[in-house]
Scaffold this motif. Structure first.
Motif, PDB file in Angstrom:
ATOM      1  N   PHE A   1       0.831  -1.195   0.000  1.00 45.80           N
ATOM      2  CA  PHE A   1       0.000   0.000   0.000  1.00 45.80           C
ATOM      3  C   PHE A   1       0.873   1.254   0.000  1.00 45.80           C
ATOM      4  N   GLU A   2       1.980   1.190   0.743  1.00 44.23           N
ATOM      5  CA  GLU A   2       2.849   2.365   0.855  1.00 44.23           C
ATOM      6  C   GLU A   2       3.606   2.646  -0.425  1.00 44.23           C
ATOM      7  N   ARG A   3       4.038   1.601  -1.118  1.00 49.15           N
ATOM      8  CA  ARG A   3       4.948   1.784  -2.250  1.00 49.15           C
ATOM      9  C   ARG A   3       4.250   1.972  -3.581  1.00 49.15           C
ATOM     10  N   SER A   4       3.015   1.520  -3.711  1.00 50.73           N
ATOM     11  CA  SER A   4       2.397   1.489  -5.036  1.00 50.73           C
ATOM     12  C   SER A   4       1.464   2.656  -5.305  1.00 50.73           C
ATOM     13  N   GLY A   5       1.163   3.452  -4.290  1.00 49.36           N
ATOM     14  CA  GLY A   5       0.150   4.484  -4.448  1.00 49.36           C
ATOM     15  C   GLY A   5       0.577   5.609  -5.365  1.00 49.36           C
ATOM     16  N   PRO A   6      -0.379   6.419  -5.799  1.00 50.15           N
ATOM     17  CA  PRO A   6      -0.054   7.509  -6.733  1.00 50.15           C
ATOM     18  C   PRO A   6       0.861   8.564  -6.143  1.00 50.15           C
ATOM     19  N   GLU A   7       0.998   8.612  -4.818  1.00 49.87           N
ATOM     20  CA  GLU A   7       1.943   9.568  -4.227  1.00 49.87           C
ATOM     21  C   GLU A   7       3.379   9.250  -4.606  1.00 49.87           C
ATOM     22  N   ARG A   8       3.643   8.048  -5.087  1.00 51.19           N
ATOM     23  CA  ARG A   8       4.998   7.662  -5.486  1.00 51.19           C
ATOM     24  C   ARG A   8       5.357   8.160  -6.875  1.00 51.19           C
ATOM     25  N   LEU A   9       4.438   8.811  -7.551  1.00 54.82           N
ATOM     26  CA  LEU A   9       4.769   9.390  -8.853  1.00 54.82           C
ATOM     27  C   LEU A   9       4.219  10.798  -9.026  1.00 54.82           C
TER      28      LEU A   9
ATOM     29  N   SER B   1       3.518  -7.208  -3.917  1.00 58.84           N
ATOM     30  CA  SER B   1       4.705  -6.588  -3.332  1.00 58.84           C
ATOM     31  C   SER B   1       5.764  -6.264  -4.372  1.00 58.84           C
ATOM     32  N   SER B   2       6.004  -7.179  -5.324  1.00 57.72           N
ATOM     33  CA  SER B   2       7.031  -6.904  -6.331  1.00 57.72           C
ATOM     34  C   SER B   2       6.576  -5.835  -7.300  1.00 57.72           C
ATOM     35  N   GLU B   3       5.299  -5.869  -7.689  1.00 57.29           N
ATOM     36  CA  GLU B   3       4.776  -4.845  -8.591  1.00 57.29           C
ATOM     37  C   GLU B   3       4.810  -3.466  -7.931  1.00 57.29           C
ATOM     38  N   ALA B   4       4.488  -3.444  -6.624  1.00 51.49           N
ATOM     39  CA  ALA B   4       4.540  -2.182  -5.896  1.00 51.49           C
ATOM     40  C   ALA B   4       5.965  -1.641  -5.841  1.00 51.49           C
ATOM     41  N   ALA B   5       6.937  -2.541  -5.679  1.00 47.40           N
ATOM     42  CA  ALA B   5       8.337  -2.116  -5.657  1.00 47.40           C
ATOM     43  C   ALA B   5       8.738  -1.486  -6.984  1.00 47.40           C
ATOM     44  N   VAL B   6       8.255  -2.052  -8.096  1.00 43.93           N
ATOM     45  CA  VAL B   6       8.565  -1.478  -9.412  1.00 43.93           C
ATOM     46  C   VAL B   6       7.958  -0.089  -9.540  1.00 43.93           C
ATOM     47  N   VAL B   7       6.710   0.070  -9.121  1.00 42.93           N
ATOM     48  CA  VAL B   7       6.056   1.376  -9.211  1.00 42.93           C
ATOM     49  C   VAL B   7       6.814   2.406  -8.385  1.00 42.93           C
ATOM     50  N   LYS B   8       7.198   2.024  -7.178  1.00 40.55           N
ATOM     51  CA  LYS B   8       7.903   2.957  -6.320  1.00 40.55           C
ATOM     52  C   LYS B   8       9.268   3.306  -6.902  1.00 40.55           C
ATOM     53  N   LEU B   9       9.986   2.315  -7.402  1.00 39.66           N
ATOM     54  CA  LEU B   9      11.310   2.524  -7.971  1.00 39.66           C
ATOM     55  C   LEU B   9      11.250   3.490  -9.157  1.00 39.66           C
ATOM     56  N   LEU B  10      10.341   3.243 -10.090  1.00 35.06           N
ATOM     57  CA  LEU B  10      10.235   4.089 -11.277  1.00 35.06           C
ATOM     58  C   LEU B  10       9.579   5.430 -10.958  1.00 35.06           C
ATOM     59  N   GLY B  11       8.569   5.397 -10.091  1.00 38.59           N
ATOM     60  CA  GLY B  11       7.813   6.617  -9.804  1.00 38.59           C
ATOM     61  C   GLY B  11       8.628   7.678  -9.093  1.00 38.59           C
ATOM     62  N   THR B  12       9.429   7.274  -8.108  1.00 37.51           N
ATOM     63  CA  THR B  12      10.187   8.274  -7.368  1.00 37.51           C
ATOM     64  C   THR B  12      11.326   8.852  -8.203  1.00 37.51           C
ATOM     65  N   ARG B  13      11.896   8.045  -9.102  1.00 39.74           N
ATOM     66  CA  ARG B  13      12.885   8.600 -10.036  1.00 39.74           C
ATOM     67  C   ARG B  13      12.220   9.613 -10.971  1.00 39.74           C
ATOM     68  N   HIS B  14      11.002   9.308 -11.383  1.00 38.14           N
ATOM     69  CA  HIS B  14      10.247  10.210 -12.254  1.00 38.14           C
ATOM     70  C   HIS B  14       9.985  11.544 -11.563  1.00 38.14           C
ATOM     71  N   GLU B  15       9.616  11.494 -10.279  1.00 41.66           N
ATOM     72  CA  GLU B  15       9.376  12.737  -9.541  1.00 41.66           C
ATOM     73  C   GLU B  15      10.616  13.624  -9.528  1.00 41.66           C
ATOM     74  N   GLY B  16      11.763  12.999  -9.340  1.00 46.50           N
ATOM     75  CA  GLY B  16      13.004  13.753  -9.361  1.00 46.50           C
ATOM     76  C   GLY B  16      13.337  14.285 -10.737  1.00 46.50           C
ATOM     77  N   ASP B  17      13.031  13.505 -11.782  1.00 43.26           N
ATOM     78  CA  ASP B  17      13.286  13.970 -13.148  1.00 43.26           C
ATOM     79  C   ASP B  17      12.457  15.215 -13.466  1.00 43.26           C
ATOM     80  N   ILE B  18      11.226  15.260 -12.969  1.00 43.14           N
ATOM     81  CA  ILE B  18      10.391  16.457 -13.179  1.00 43.14           C
ATOM     82  C   ILE B  18      11.089  17.680 -12.593  1.00 43.14           C
ATOM     83  N   ALA B  19      11.606  17.540 -11.377  1.00 44.48           N
ATOM     84  CA  ALA B  19      12.294  18.666 -10.735  1.00 44.48           C
ATOM     85  C   ALA B  19      13.532  19.080 -11.522  1.00 44.48           C
ATOM     86  N   ASP B  20      14.297  18.100 -11.992  1.00 48.64           N
ATOM     87  CA  ASP B  20      15.528  18.406 -12.728  1.00 48.64           C
ATOM     88  C   ASP B  20      15.230  19.125 -14.048  1.00 48.64           C
TER      89      ASP B  20
END
Length: 380
Positions: free
Chosen positions: A247-255, A308-327
């Protein structure tokens, strides 16, 4: 959200989104809140949380018998996406609604359900997560906070760190070690509900580099928790917490933490204030793809399956995406004169200051890569 891919077969979700958007637009126009990036972590507004609860947008998936609204995970997903996209101040109820309520529903006793779930659904009772510890990074299996059984309950001793909102929350769910197995670090962990009016719990502020205070260190010094405060089964803490992390890793807040910045960047590009750049288009397209992935996980969880594994993928890609927006926004708008696109520049500054935490919270990228490699066979 400008994209509502998951809503196409479900007109009721489109209608729900439209209702939430109208409400949020009216709230911004009336000055109820000013949109901000990272709003789910730093935008604490208890009055706004209660207002959302009155409209039925907190505790949506909690059953009506426990004060909730008996709505589905996809309906909650639609509402939370709109709140995040608008940069609404939802930090007060966020952790309780996102993670603690489903955990109590799954593992809690009847007494815990009746005690906490109606309060969460009211938008007026707030939880923190007592997971991370000093010198442990994202390695939850290295937890050293110890729970010792005593007459009528347990005494917890240890320190938790980076505990968001603990200085304002009513309770924490704490992961602690109840037994030691030298052959299995994941064994002997248990979860406890620790109410923060406990005199043996001390909350110490951690101030961020931008002067904001939402992180804390929490020290438990033989803090007594009655047997009724055990969440789930003693010794099953690792299984429980890894289930909750979906629940923590897959939510839309991760992107979507920096989505308000992306919206401002697109608008400024349309006005000609910043140059047209293909990177902006790629960010918009990637947002749509990640939205689809996050929604798929929500559908999986709605069916009661593990993700759990799918959520990990979303979190991994989503948080990098958030940083890319800032950059990208910094590269295109960082050098603008102060009087040009001031709101865009403010979002850029805020995003850059918050960005170091994006890939750490909820599990570092290094930890997530390991989870993905083990669980879905990715080989690097």
């Amino acid at each position: 959200m400008t994209s509502t891919i998951t809503d196409r077969p479900r007109p009721e979700l489109r209608e729900l989104r439209a209702e939430v958007r109208r409400f949020l637009a009216g709230a911004v126009e009336a000055g109820v809140f000013t949109p901000r990036v990272n709003s789910w972590l730093t935008g604490w507004d208890e009055s706004f949380s209660r207002t959302l609860a009155e409209r039925g947008w907190v505790g949506m998936t909690i059953p009506a018998e426990f004060g909730g609204h008996d709505r589905g995970y996809l309906e909650r997903f639609a509402v939370t996406e709109e709140l995040l996209a608008a940069g609404a101040p939802i930090a007060a109820h966020w952790i309780a609604d996102r993670q603690i309520a489903p955990s109590i529903l799954k593992y809690g006793t009847e007494e815990q359900k009746r005690r906490y779930l109606p309060r969460i659904a009211s938008g007026a009772y707030y939880f923190g997560l007592g997971m991370s510890e000093p010198d442990s990074g994202s390695d939850l299996a290295s937890v050293r906070t110890r729970a010792t059984e005593v007459d009528g309950g347990w005494e917890l001793t240890g320190t938790k760190v980076w505990t968001s909102g603990a200085h304002r929350a009513h309770a924490l769910v704490v992961l602690a070690r109840t037994a030691t197995d030298p052959d299995d670090r994941h064994a002997g962990l248990s979860q406890f509900v620790v109410e923060l009016d406990n005199p043996r719990v001390q909350v110490r502020p951690i101030t961020s580099m931008n002067g904001e205070h939402h992180f804390n260190e929490v020290v438990l010094d033989e803090a007594f928790v009655p047997d009724g405060g055990v969440l789930g089964t003693i010794g099953d803490g690792w299984k429980q917490v890894t289930s909750e992390l979906a629940f923590e890793r897959s939510g839309p807040e991760r992107l979507l933490s920096t989505y308000p910045l992306l919206q401002e960047l697109v608008a400024a590009t349309g006005r000609g204030s910043v140059p047209a750049d293909a990177r902006v288009g790629r960010l918009v397209a990637r947002t749509a793809a990640l939205h689809r992935m996050s929604a798929d996980v929500a559908e999986t969880l709605a069916q009661g399956d593990s993700a759990s594994s799918e959520a990990a993928v979303v979190k991994l890609l989503g948080t990098r995406h958030e940083g890319d927006i800032a950059d990208v926004a910094d590269a295109l708008a960082g050098g603008l004169p102060p009087d040009r696109e001031p709101w865009l520049q403010e979002h850029v500054r805020a995003s850059l200051l918050e960005m170091p935490g994006f890939t750490l919270r909820g599990g570092s990228n290094e930890v997530l890569r390991g989870i993905v490699a083990r669980q879905i066979g990715v080989r690097r």
